[in-house]
Design a protein around this motif. Structure first.
Motif, PDB file in Angstrom:
ATOM      1  N   LEU A 156     -59.168 -10.998  -9.775  1.00 52.45           N
ATOM      2  CA  LEU A 156     -59.054 -11.816  -8.568  1.00 52.45           C
ATOM      3  C   LEU A 156     -60.086 -12.932  -8.497  1.00 52.45           C
ATOM      4  N   GLY A 157     -61.147 -12.826  -9.279  1.00 59.36           N
ATOM      5  CA  GLY A 157     -62.128 -13.897  -9.282  1.00 59.36           C
ATOM      6  C   GLY A 157     -63.205 -13.750  -8.223  1.00 59.36           C
ATOM      7  N   SER A 158     -63.399 -14.781  -7.458  1.00 62.81           N
ATOM      8  CA  SER A 158     -64.504 -14.963  -6.527  1.00 62.81           C
ATOM      9  C   SER A 158     -64.923 -13.715  -5.761  1.00 62.81           C
ATOM     10  N   ARG A 159     -66.237 -13.586  -5.600  1.00 63.19           N
ATOM     11  CA  ARG A 159     -66.801 -12.489  -4.821  1.00 63.19           C
ATOM     12  C   ARG A 159     -66.453 -12.626  -3.342  1.00 63.19           C
ATOM     13  N   GLU A 160     -66.114 -13.800  -2.899  1.00 61.65           N
ATOM     14  CA  GLU A 160     -65.831 -14.029  -1.479  1.00 61.65           C
ATOM     15  C   GLU A 160     -64.407 -13.618  -1.136  1.00 61.65           C
ATOM     16  N   ARG A 161     -64.079 -12.410  -1.430  1.00 59.68           N
ATOM     17  CA  ARG A 161     -62.741 -11.887  -1.148  1.00 59.68           C
ATOM     18  C   ARG A 161     -62.841 -10.597  -0.365  1.00 59.68           C
ATOM     19  N   SER A 162     -61.783 -10.321   0.372  1.00 62.47           N
ATOM     20  CA  SER A 162     -61.705  -9.079   1.135  1.00 62.47           C
ATOM     21  C   SER A 162     -60.611  -8.200   0.538  1.00 62.47           C
ATOM     22  N   ILE A 163     -60.914  -6.920   0.433  1.00 60.56           N
ATOM     23  CA  ILE A 163     -60.062  -5.970  -0.261  1.00 60.56           C
ATOM     24  C   ILE A 163     -59.833  -4.739   0.611  1.00 60.56           C
ATOM     25  N   LEU A 164     -58.603  -4.263   0.618  1.00 58.82           N
ATOM     26  CA  LEU A 164     -58.266  -2.983   1.237  1.00 58.82           C
ATOM     27  C   LEU A 164     -57.875  -2.048   0.099  1.00 58.82           C
ATOM     28  N   VAL A 165     -58.683  -1.024  -0.146  1.00 58.29           N
ATOM     29  CA  VAL A 165     -58.485  -0.090  -1.244  1.00 58.29           C
ATOM     30  C   VAL A 165     -57.647   1.089  -0.754  1.00 58.29           C
ATOM     31  N   VAL A 166     -56.588   1.400  -1.497  1.00 57.66           N
ATOM     32  CA  VAL A 166     -55.728   2.538  -1.177  1.00 57.66           C
ATOM     33  C   VAL A 166     -55.897   3.598  -2.256  1.00 57.66           C
ATOM     34  N   THR A 167     -56.267   4.790  -1.823  1.00 60.82           N
ATOM     35  CA  THR A 167     -56.442   5.926  -2.720  1.00 60.82           C
ATOM     36  C   THR A 167     -56.338   7.189  -1.865  1.00 60.82           C
ATOM     37  N   ASP A 168     -56.588   8.342  -2.452  1.00 61.74           N
ATOM     38  CA  ASP A 168     -56.582   9.566  -1.660  1.00 61.74           C
ATOM     39  C   ASP A 168     -57.744   9.542  -0.677  1.00 61.74           C
ATOM     40  N   ALA A 169     -57.547  10.162   0.478  1.00 61.72           N
ATOM     41  CA  ALA A 169     -58.535  10.092   1.562  1.00 61.72           C
ATOM     42  C   ALA A 169     -59.927  10.516   1.099  1.00 61.72           C
ATOM     43  N   TYR A 170     -60.028  11.601   0.361  1.00 62.06           N
ATOM     44  CA  TYR A 170     -61.339  12.085  -0.086  1.00 62.06           C
ATOM     45  C   TYR A 170     -62.006  11.120  -1.060  1.00 62.06           C
ATOM     46  N   HIS A 171     -61.247  10.243  -1.694  1.00 65.08           N
ATOM     47  CA  HIS A 171     -61.748   9.305  -2.692  1.00 65.08           C
ATOM     48  C   HIS A 171     -62.169   7.964  -2.081  1.00 65.08           C
ATOM     49  N   VAL A 172     -61.784   7.729  -0.821  1.00 65.20           N
ATOM     50  CA  VAL A 172     -62.053   6.444  -0.166  1.00 65.20           C
ATOM     51  C   VAL A 172     -63.552   6.124  -0.085  1.00 65.20           C
ATOM     52  N   PRO A 173     -64.412   7.027   0.405  1.00 66.50           N
ATOM     53  CA  PRO A 173     -65.827   6.635   0.562  1.00 66.50           C
ATOM     54  C   PRO A 173     -66.482   6.140  -0.729  1.00 66.50           C
ATOM     55  N   ARG A 174     -66.285   6.834  -1.845  1.00 58.20           N
ATOM     56  CA  ARG A 174     -66.894   6.395  -3.106  1.00 58.20           C
ATOM     57  C   ARG A 174     -66.250   5.096  -3.588  1.00 58.20           C
ATOM     58  N   SER A 175     -64.935   5.002  -3.471  1.00 61.43           N
ATOM     59  CA  SER A 175     -64.229   3.802  -3.923  1.00 61.43           C
ATOM     60  C   SER A 175     -64.702   2.561  -3.176  1.00 61.43           C
ATOM     61  N   VAL A 176     -64.813   2.677  -1.870  1.00 71.26           N
ATOM     62  CA  VAL A 176     -65.254   1.534  -1.059  1.00 71.26           C
ATOM     63  C   VAL A 176     -66.652   1.105  -1.473  1.00 71.26           C
ATOM     64  N   ARG A 177     -67.528   2.072  -1.693  1.00 67.67           N
ATOM     65  CA  ARG A 177     -68.905   1.725  -2.089  1.00 67.67           C
ATOM     66  C   ARG A 177     -68.936   1.022  -3.451  1.00 67.67           C
ATOM     67  N   LEU A 178     -68.098   1.462  -4.367  1.00 67.68           N
ATOM     68  CA  LEU A 178     -68.065   0.820  -5.686  1.00 67.68           C
ATOM     69  C   LEU A 178     -67.459  -0.579  -5.611  1.00 67.68           C
ATOM     70  N   PHE A 179     -66.431  -0.783  -4.801  1.00 68.44           N
ATOM     71  CA  PHE A 179     -65.823  -2.106  -4.661  1.00 68.44           C
ATOM     72  C   PHE A 179     -66.756  -3.078  -3.938  1.00 68.44           C
ATOM     73  N   ARG A 180     -67.634  -2.571  -3.085  1.00 68.07           N
ATOM     74  CA  ARG A 180     -68.573  -3.456  -2.381  1.00 68.07           C
ATOM     75  C   ARG A 180     -69.580  -4.115  -3.320  1.00 68.07           C
ATOM     76  N   LYS A 181     -69.703  -3.616  -4.509  1.00 72.06           N
ATOM     77  CA  LYS A 181     -70.565  -4.264  -5.499  1.00 72.06           C
ATOM     78  C   LYS A 181     -69.958  -5.586  -5.960  1.00 72.06           C
TER      79      LYS A 181
END
Length: 193
Positions: free
Chosen positions: A130-155
């Motif tokens: 997707l390129g640029s860091r100035e993007r907003s993302i909605l991550v879809v995964t299993d509920a228990y996996h959301v907290p770690r996934s969101v933290r990794l995507f925030r990098k």
């Protein structure tokens, strides 16, 4: 010797309680809804197991259907299917594509990221796609996996939210407990901010 065994049993039982409580918290946190008026540059569906014959698992199908519904509801204009080849000659993203198309999304609204094999790599490869860091993302995964996934995507992205889907029955419990162990290891290794 019995004092040492008693101490080990106490530590083991406290660790088990911690893991169970963490797993329950992950499931709860991952199920929080996204605000009705929230909009994103893309909805990113994280891959999941593909059978050796190239067909997606029921979990992957649930994730794809949830992600497509979010795009169709106007949360974003693009659906990114993320996941490479893990245990199959077909990538997780490619196996998910027919199900995304079956929801009514056009092929032009769907991007495939087929290089990643882990959640860390999902975030990195989607950022490359997707390129640029100035993007907003909605991550879809299993509920228990959301907290770690969101933290990794925030990098890699400015604004990240998660949408958790629920797996059925005992596999959800087993996977949430496994995720609690993985999250604990990530935190101990300093892999999460």
């Amino acid at each position: 010797m019995s004092t040492v065994l008693a101490a080990l049993a106490l530590v083991g039982s406290q660790l088990a309680l911690y893991i169970v409580a963490l797993a329950a918290g992950l499931e709860w946190k991952g199920r929080r809804p996204v605000a009705d008026d929230a909009r994103f540059d893309a909805v990113v569906v994280l891959g999941c197991r593909v059978r050796p014959d190239g067909t997606p698992s029921p979990t992957l199908i649930r994730r794809v259907e949830a992600g497509a519904r979010l795009v169709l509801a106007g949360k974003a204009t693009r659906l990114v299917l993320s996941g490479g080849k893990v245990g199959s000659d077909v990538s997780e993203a490619a196996a998910a594509l027919p199900h995304a198309l079956g929801t009514g999304l056009s092929r032009d609204a769907i991007s495939l990221e087929e290089r990643s094999r882990t959640t860390d790599e999902n975030a990195l490869e989607v950022a490359r796609l997707l390129g640029s860091r100035e993007r907003s993302i909605l991550v879809v995964t299993d509920a228990y996996h959301v907290p770690r996934s969101v933290r990794l995507f925030r990098k890699h992205f400015t604004r990240v939210a998660g949408h958790g889907v629920r797996d059925a029955g005992l596999s959800r419990v087993k996977n949430a407990l496994r995720e609690a162990c993985v999250l604990t290891a990530y935190l101990a290794q300093g892999k999460l901010d």
